[in-house]
Design an enzyme around this catalytic site. Structure first.
Site, PDB file in Angstrom:
ATOM      1  N   ILE A 472      18.394  -6.259   5.425  1.00 63.80           N
ATOM      2  CA  ILE A 472      18.225  -6.831   6.967  1.00 63.80           C
ATOM      3  C   ILE A 472      18.039  -7.560   6.472  1.00 63.80           C
ATOM      4  O   ILE A 472      17.755  -8.927   7.682  1.00 63.80           O
ATOM      5  CB  ILE A 472      16.585  -6.079   7.342  1.00 63.80           C
ATOM      6  N   ILE A 611      11.513  -9.041 -12.010  1.00 62.78           N
ATOM      7  CA  ILE A 611      12.071  -9.784 -10.729  1.00 62.78           C
ATOM      8  C   ILE A 611      13.487  -9.919 -11.087  1.00 62.78           C
ATOM      9  O   ILE A 611      13.771 -10.920 -12.303  1.00 62.78           O
ATOM     10  CB  ILE A 611      11.597 -11.671 -11.307  1.00 62.78           C
ATOM     11  N   GLN A 620      12.260 -14.002  -0.566  1.00 61.59           N
ATOM     12  CA  GLN A 620      11.629 -13.017   0.102  1.00 61.59           C
ATOM     13  C   GLN A 620       9.887 -13.361   0.555  1.00 61.59           C
ATOM     14  O   GLN A 620       9.552 -13.266   1.385  1.00 61.59           O
ATOM     15  CB  GLN A 620      11.624 -11.976  -0.556  1.00 61.59           C
ATOM     16  N   LYS A 683       8.956  -3.744  -9.375  1.00 62.77           N
ATOM     17  CA  LYS A 683       8.182  -3.036  -8.342  1.00 62.77           C
ATOM     18  C   LYS A 683       8.657  -4.356  -6.587  1.00 62.77           C
ATOM     19  O   LYS A 683       9.134  -5.020  -6.390  1.00 62.77           O
ATOM     20  CB  LYS A 683       6.633  -3.731  -8.550  1.00 62.77           C
ATOM     21  N   GLY A 684       8.449  -3.024  -5.546  1.00 57.68           N
ATOM     22  CA  GLY A 684       8.765  -4.428  -4.697  1.00 57.68           C
ATOM     23  C   GLY A 684       8.185  -5.235  -4.071  1.00 57.68           C
ATOM     24  O   GLY A 684       6.618  -5.823  -4.258  1.00 57.68           O
ATOM     25  N   GLU A 687       6.794  -6.248   1.574  1.00 56.34           N
ATOM     26  CA  GLU A 687       5.190  -6.052   2.435  1.00 56.34           C
ATOM     27  C   GLU A 687       4.535  -7.244   1.478  1.00 56.34           C
ATOM     28  O   GLU A 687       4.398  -7.447   2.463  1.00 56.34           O
ATOM     29  CB  GLU A 687       4.784  -4.818   2.229  1.00 56.34           C
TER      30      GLU A 687
HETATM   31 MO1  MOS Z   1       9.196  -2.893   6.975  1.00 59.08          MO
HETATM   32  S1  MOS Z   1       7.716  -2.175   8.390  1.00 59.08           S
HETATM   33  O1  MOS Z   1       9.284  -1.242   6.056  1.00 59.08           O
HETATM   34  O2  MOS Z   1      10.654  -2.683   7.744  1.00 59.08           O
END
Ligand code: MOS
Length: 721
Positions: A472, A611, A620, A683-684, A687
């Site tokens: 995305i 990273i 990001q 790790k992500g 968010e």
């Molecule tokens: Mo996100 S809210 O996991 O696109």
């Protein structure tokens, strides 16, 4: 399978450029609406102008006669969608109700709901014809103002949403120091650059190709296959590039099903691009949420009890839920904790996940409240947090797989110059502006799902990796290329190609929940290891660690060598709590006479494990910080409740930060691996880049002005009031 630990952690300056950067900046990257199919037709909706009621009459005669019109669909003539029970990712069904089904009956459930769909030979002709659709309604009284029906909120079904209680949370009432506060997060609308769009092209009676703006090609494939009772393989979904989404393309929405239905009926490909205004009405938003936080503490700043309650809006036909209060259960060491989560239906379209879903809203309340408590105690807010640091997960007693929150506090504090902050608010003025510092933390689960990756060594020594994930905009292809290049030491990134965005590729999950680097990266890693092993077997003993793969294929007379590997997280993960953390620091200046807030400095620190893609990771974090500043200072979908319509359903009225609003942002990474989560130790971070930022800004505004704004966004009127 053998796992290879990737200990070679590059400095951030060494990350590679985006593998698709050139395609994007030159316009060569094709987004859903940019594909062309011979015989294309164009769909435009006519939308309800009432908020609740039924359609009395709907006159489509003029529209049907308008130039270039092929069809006009309403509930009276639209063909039945055979399996119209879908709504998105089947793995994440709504907990109650179901998505809106368009054109099935005469009810209107929200303003802007499509009541007719025009198909014409050009977009302009379809737009004109849609304006000729005339509907009369039986209007019913509506309610779109969530703040007026908070007392009607109820606990959603399912154990996940049951009230949580640890110890005796109500103890806060008798604590030596106590706090009782309420916070409001308004409707926020995703507003990515790319509008939601779909091209539906039936290539046979039971087969179609779809170009869609989606975060998950497999999920869209399944949703359309279910709706039209087709085998999933008959639905080909392509999303090679996605121009941002922030969650609004996580599920399949009614407009997508409608476009597929229309294309089948007119026997021509149909292109549907939502207008910016329609984005506000049809593809979700962050729900309005009221929260209450009660905290009890000792005089030296030990938390003794916290109660966190949230009440949020949903639609009248579907339950949308998120984990708004969940972080309060484990973020700080506190023996007595209670959380309550409720939702209340109003006459709007259904909310959906938006970047940092749940936690972004919850962290505004919790991290503001911790700041308020620090102020009451006359204690540095970082010191207060450190005194209540959770060394193990207080919710279940499990160790954290990794947690470098204290390091993150320190890195950010050093970088922003936290020592210059005065604990007493409104004590620094420069050139007529009030100066303040604030910080706030974010947290989000760090998991790993299941993905399948095919890795092929081609005859020319190029490594091809294939999986049906989407990107995305975060740089998934770039990150995957770097992971593969680290496993295949010696293959330069220029000889690695990552193919994505097509449902016919091996399955991958929807891009969301900060899971993709971990999930798909883990599978890329494992597929590369397996392919290397296959080569080792081929070469036999005596092979070097860096074989010339093209030569090996040639010697063995093989056109290529490939493996397809499905992998997911290890069962060991169950023994640990795994989270990514962020700490955001801001310095603001506030003009005392006008209430204007300017963000002077931002430092965001992420504890995101190793990273793997330094350059895109930095982008990001910067993007998330900007989103958080927007949430804090300007974003709000404003409904005129008399009519149930947005008054700012465009980018002139719905303010997002522009360059002039944003200073230089420092993105820092703790960069310590978490090998419990995946073999890269990553790790992500999608968010956490946003979660906690709105509190950091609010806390800085308080520090500057002595005014505590508990209802976002922090607009000048609130500071002057
Ligand atoms: Mo996100 S809210 O996991 O696109």
């Amino acid at each position: 399978m053998k796992q290879q630990e990737l200990l070679n952690i590059p400095p951030f300056t060494e990350g590679i450029d985006r593998v698709d950067g050139r395609l994007k900046v030159t316009g060569a990257a094709k987004y859903a609406a940019e594909f062309e199919v011979p015989g294309m037709t164009y769909a435009v909706f006519a939308n309800s102008t009432i908020t609740k009621g039924t359609i009395k009459t709907i006159d489509i005669k003029a529209a049907e006669k308008a130039p270039g019109v092929l069809a006009v669909f309403t509930y009276l003539n639209a063909p039945k969608v055979p399996g119209y029970e879908t709504g998105g990712d089947p793995s994440k069904p709504p907990s109650g109700g179901g998505p809106l089904k368009l054109f099935v009956d005469n009810t209107v459930k929200y303003n802007g709901q499509p009541v007719a769909m025009v198909i014409a030979d050009s977009f302009e002709r379809a737009t004109y014809a849609a304006s000729l659709v005339k509907a009369e309604y039986n209007k019913e009284a509506h309610q779109t103002d969530t703040s007026k029906v908070l007392d009607k909120a109820a606990t959603p079904k399912g154990s996940r949403f049951a009230d949580y209680k640890r110890g005796t949370p109500d103890d806060w009432q008798s604590a030596p120091v106590k706090l009782e506060t309420e916070y409001v997060v308004p409707i926020d609308v995703h507003n990515p650059m790319e509008l939601s769009a779909i091209i539906a092209h039936w290539t046979a009676d039971d087969k179609l190709t779809v170009y869609d703006k989606t975060q998950g090609v497999k999920s869209t494939q399944n949703a359309i296959a279910q709706a039209f009772k087709l085998p999933p393989d008959n639905v080909q979904v392509t999303a090679k590039f996605v121009g941002g989404a922030f969650g609004n393309a996580l599920r399949t929405w009614p407009h997508e099903i409608a476009a597929v239905m229309a294309a089948k009926q007119v026997k021509r490909p149909v292109k549907l691009v939502l207008t910016r205004e329609m984005q506000f009405y049809t593809v979700g938003y962050r729900p309005y949420t009221w929260q209450k936080i009660n905290v009890g503490a000792t005089a030296d700043g030990k938390l003794t009890s916290i109660v966190h309650e949230a009440r949020a809006q949903t639609s009248s036909f579907e339950e949308f839920t998120e984990g708004t209060v969940n972080m309060t259960r484990f973020m700080y060491a506190c023996p007595n904790v209670g959380t309550i989560y409720k939702i209340t239906p109003v006459d709007v379209n259904t909310p959906t996940w938006m970047r940092g879903p749940g936690e972004a809203t919850g962290a505004f309340a919790l991290e503001s409240a911790i700041d308020e408590l620090a102020d009451k105690l006359n204690m540095d807010p970082i010191e207060l947090r450190i005194r209540n640091h959770a060394d193990i997960d207080p919710q279940n007693g499990k160790p954290f797989s990794t947690k470098y929150l204290k390091e993150a506090y320190q890195m950010g504090a050093d970088k922003i110059g936290w020592q210059n902050r005065k604990n007493k608010p409104r004590s620094v003025q420069e050139n007529g502006w009030l100066i303040g510092y604030g910080m706030g933390s974010g947290v989000f689960g760090a998991g790993r799902g299941r993905a399948t990756v095919k890795a092929t060594m081609q005859s020319d020594g190029t490594l091809l990796l294939q999986t049906a994930v989407t990107d995305i905009g975060v740089g998934t292809g770039t990150a995957m290329t770097q992971i593969a290049s680290e496993v295949f030491t010696g293959i330069p990134v220029s000889k690695i190609k990552f193919e994505l965005g097509d449902s016919s590729l091996p399955p991958s999950p929807t891009q969301g929940g900060s899971m993709i680097t971990s999930t798909v990266g883990g599978a890329v890693h494992d597929a590369c290891i397996a392919l290397k092993e296959k080569f080792q077997q081929l070469i036999g003993n005596g092979g070097t660690d860096k074989p010339d793969y093209a030569q090996v294929l040639k010697d063995k007379n093989l056109p290529q060598l490939d493996v397809t590997i499905t992998s997911s997280g290890s069962s060991e993960m169950r023994n640990f709590s795994s989270y990514s953390y962020s700490v955001h620091f801001v310095q603001v200046k506030v003009h005392p006479k006008t209430g204007v807030v300017r963000v002077n400095k931002v430092v965001s620190v992420a504890d995101s494990g190793h990273i793997v893609s330094p350059k895109t990771a930095r982008s990001q974090v910067i993007g998330g910080a900007i989103g958080g500043i927007g949430m804090a200072l300007m974003e709000e979908g404003v409904i005129d409740h008399r009519f149930g319509r947005y008054v700012n359903a465009d980018l002139a009225g719905y303010h997002v930060p522009v360059h002039a609003d944003i200073p230089q942002i420092e993105a820092l990474f703790v960069n310590k691996p978490d090998y419990k989560v995946n073999p890269m130790g990553a790790k992500g971070m999608g968010e956490i880049a946003l979660i906690g930022m709105s509190a950091a800004v609010a806390n800085a505004v308080y520090n500057a002005t002595g005014k505590r704004i508990r209802e976002l966004p922090i607009t000048p009127d609130k500071l002057l009031g």
